[in-house]
Design a protein around this motif. Structure first.
Motif, short mmCIF file in Angstrom:
data_model
loop_
_atom_site.label_atom_id
_atom_site.label_comp_id
_atom_site.label_asym_id
_atom_site.label_seq_id
_atom_site.Cartn_x
_atom_site.Cartn_y
_atom_site.Cartn_z
N ARG A 55 2.42 4.39 -5.62
CA ARG A 55 1.33 4.95 -6.43
C ARG A 55 1.81 6.20 -7.16
NH1 ARG A 55 -2.95 7.25 -2.02
NH2 ARG A 55 -3.92 8.06 -3.91
N PRO A 63 -1.20 0.88 -2.13
CA PRO A 63 -0.78 2.10 -2.83
C PRO A 63 0.47 1.87 -3.68
CG PRO A 63 0.00 2.16 -0.58
CD PRO A 63 -0.81 0.89 -0.70
N SER A 118 -1.61 12.32 -0.40
CA SER A 118 -2.94 12.27 -1.01
C SER A 118 -3.69 13.58 -0.82
CB SER A 118 -3.75 11.13 -0.40
OG SER A 118 -3.07 9.91 -0.55
N GLN A 168 -2.65 4.69 2.50
CA GLN A 168 -2.46 5.09 1.11
C GLN A 168 -1.24 5.98 0.91
OE1 GLN A 168 -4.33 3.82 -1.63
NE2 GLN A 168 -4.59 2.47 0.12
#
Length: 630
Positions: free
Chosen positions: A73, A105, A36, A222
């Motif tokens: 993700r 995620p 991220s 995440q």
């Protein structure tokens, strides 16, 4: 030929792999995933981050002519893929891409089209490049109607896995195992299946090879896809028709107070049950060789400060685990490792039943762990001031493996030879003459202690601490009672407290005042730690935090969350006619008091059938005035 197959895998051309997954790699489109961009600075290496996977798997849905692809993700893929296009048999397919709205995620693609049931492969196009992926079958029929034990595991000893499965088959009514093997080096998935073969009552075993990088810690999970991906994959490919799912790790065992947690859940209208955990261990384990000889049945000492904290807490509480009924889950509900998440990214209070610890909890076994994250399996020497013998857990082990399983430990640790004995779950059968039922921070201890001053009444405190001590002795010739909070009522009922027939004093308080009091207390507990005390006898001891004015939105949220708490108890209380409702304001008036006001005190005594008498108050009310609503 082997090099050609390796090259095809790298491109993501996905023939059906031996582990039953059709995985598609980002390298097929000359792209990769990065951590991220807003991830806080950290020294953690990114070697465990999944840069490669686009799809964990692509498989048939239970709906006809529909296929599901699941993966991590996609918002940090570089360069961006743009929209994915799916084709089968030369025809364009409809596709709906769904990011995980539950805060997980993950990404899901729902692919549909006429005659898709006849296709065995799908072509995926992105950035002008193509890859073919085989369509895996649905595994829903394998687990239809089954109570399924689920976990993700890597290299755990096979003996540990067998013990864990056998325990839950015998105590929780489990009849199927779905285990995702996260790239074990010590054995193959077939070895896991062989290890649990022959367990009486276990009708279905599926071990899925799940060789994806585990991911990075922190940043609210995440950048960690492996375990939540396994949960979502299991739910949608294998478990949509399952009777229920019990989600625990190999080092965790559920402990129930009679009925299995899934059986209890089925009797409610809820989609899931969330329950707490407590550590259990073998003392004085210092080397891997000592650890490897430990079995589940050996971990029988708990930490007193987890259940009876009286000083600084040294043990981190175990984060909760859950059971669920797939058919009741909303489609956008997220199965996280420690929670069932709603569409607002938070635990869903409407569909999740939080089980009382005295009804169901789990034990987290410290030595059933290979130290993949830390050397957590190491333990201190036995200390009677810190340890207790978990008799309820020992009883469960005896149910599964017979009394010889714990006989030596009982001789070593049970009183008077060793550790104090504690039970979080029975046998504990208090017999009260009435109960005081209310919400936390509504004046229960003030009223309880005042009633306890009556010569005909014996006050035994709050039900939950009383139960954890495991000892109750009624006082002869007196009316014996305890405070039962709303969230303790089910546990109390399961242990023989019949709320449908016992007299109940129902204490109510202005919900805004209760919200403010709880929020003030939470701040005090957070800032003072174990020095916090909920009730005060000395006005000088009241901490400054109790004058804290909570934000208006926090007050509103708390009130909304607890608006229907009493109504949810209706099945337990039934049509009990012997309920006296008392308002906190009636008892105290507008200022601090030394005894309950005469009129409500007399009404309570008449309700209990005892002579009215002065009821002095020994607890000082704490905190400033309740702020007015904005």
């Amino acid at each position: 030929m082997a090099s050609v197959w390796t090259w095809l895998q790298r491109l993501g051309t996905g023939r059906k792999r031996p582990d039953g997954l059709s995985t598609l790699s980002l390298s097929a489109f000359r792209a990769a995933r990065t951590p991220s961009a807003d991830r806080p600075p950290t020294s953690e290496p990114t070697v465990g981050f999944d840069t490669e996977t686009l799809f964990f798997d692509l498989f048939r849905d239970t709906e006809p002519n529909r296929v599901v692809a699941l993966g991590p993700r996609i918002d940090t893929i570089v360069p961006a893929l743009g929209p994915l296009r799916f084709r089968a048999g030369g025809a364009e397919l409809d596709v709906e891409a769904r990011p995980a709205r539950s805060g997980l995620p993950l990404m899901r693609w729902i692919v549909s089209g006429p005659d898709l049931d006849r296709a065995d492969r799908i072509e995926v196009t992105a950035r002008g490049r193509r890859a073919e992926v085989a369509i895996q079958p649905s595994g829903a029929s394998l687990f239809s109607g089954r109570r399924v034990l689920f976990t993700l595991s890597q290299d755990n000893h096979l003996a540990w896995i067998r013990d864990w499965v056998e325990y839950h088959v015998r105590t929780e009514g489990i009849d199927a195992l779905l285990l995702y093997d996260n790239g074990s080096k010590r054995y193959a998935p077939d070895d896991v299946a062989a290890a649990v073969a022959g367990i009486d009552g276990l009708a279905q075993v599926t071990v899925v090879s799940w060789p994806f990088p585990y991911g990075l810690s922190g940043h609210n999970g995440q950048d960690r896809f492996c375990q939540v991906g396994a949960l979502d994959h299991a739910r949608r490919r294998f478990l949509p028709l399952a009777r229920g799912i019990l989600n625990l790790d190999i080092d965790e065992v559920a402990v129930n107070g009679g009925s299995p947690v899934l059986e209890r859940l089925e009797a409610t209208a809820s989609a899931a049950a969330v329950f707490s955990g407590f550590w259990a261990e073998v003392p004085a384990i210092a080397t891997p060789a000592e650890r490897d000889r430990v079995r589940h049945r050996d971990c029988l000492l708990g930490r007193l400060d987890q259940i009876e904290p009286s000083g600084p807490r040294t043990e981190t509480p175990c984060r909760p685990k859950w059971a669920a009924i797939p058919a009741r889950l909303a489609d956008d509900a997220g199965l996280a490792v420690h929670a069932i998440l709603g569409s607002d990214h938070r635990p869903n209070p409407d569909s999740v039943w939080r089980v009382g610890e005295g009804t169901v909890h789990f034990r987290h076994l410290r030595q059933i762990n290979l130290g993949w994250k830390s050397e957590r399996w190491k333990s201190d020497a036995y200390d009677p001031g810190r340890h207790y013998f978990a008799a309820d857990l020992a009883d469960q082990f005896d149910r599964v493996w017979g009394p010889d399983a714990t006989r030596a430990a009982r001789r070593l640790w049970q009183e008077p030879a060793g550790a104090p004995v504690r039970r979080i779950i029975g046998p504990f059968r208090p017999r009260f003459d009435f109960v005081l039922l209310c919400l936390q921070r509504s004046g229960s201890h003030m009223l309880g202690s005042a009633l306890g001053h009556h010569p005909r009444v014996a006050f035994h405190g709050e039900f939950e601490p009383l139960r954890r001590r495991g000892h109750y002795a009624a006082q002869s010739g007196k009316l014996n009672f305890a405070v039962v909070m709303y969230n303790q009522a089910e546990t109390a009922a399961s242990l023989g407290v019949d709320l449908s027939s016992l007299p109940i004093i129902h204490l109510v308080r202005d919900p805004r005042a209760v919200a403010v009091s709880n929020l003030r207390s939470a701040l005090s507990r957070r800032e003072l730690g174990r020095a916090h005390r909920a009730h005060f006898r000395d006005p000088a001891a009241i901490p400054a935090q109790m004058n804290y004015v909570p934000p208006e939105d926090a007050i509103r949220d708390w009130m909304a969350k607890h608006a229907d708490d009493f109504a949810r108890l209706k099945p337990l209380i039934g049509d009990n006619p012997r309920i006296l409702t008392v308002d906190y304001g009636e008892l105290t008036g507008s200022g601090d008091i030394r005894e309950l006001r005469p009129e409500p005190a007399e009404r309570i005594c008449r309700f209990l059938g005892i002579e009215p008498a002065p009821l002095p108050v020994s607890i000082v009310k704490s905190g400033g005035p309740v702020p007015e609503a904005e």
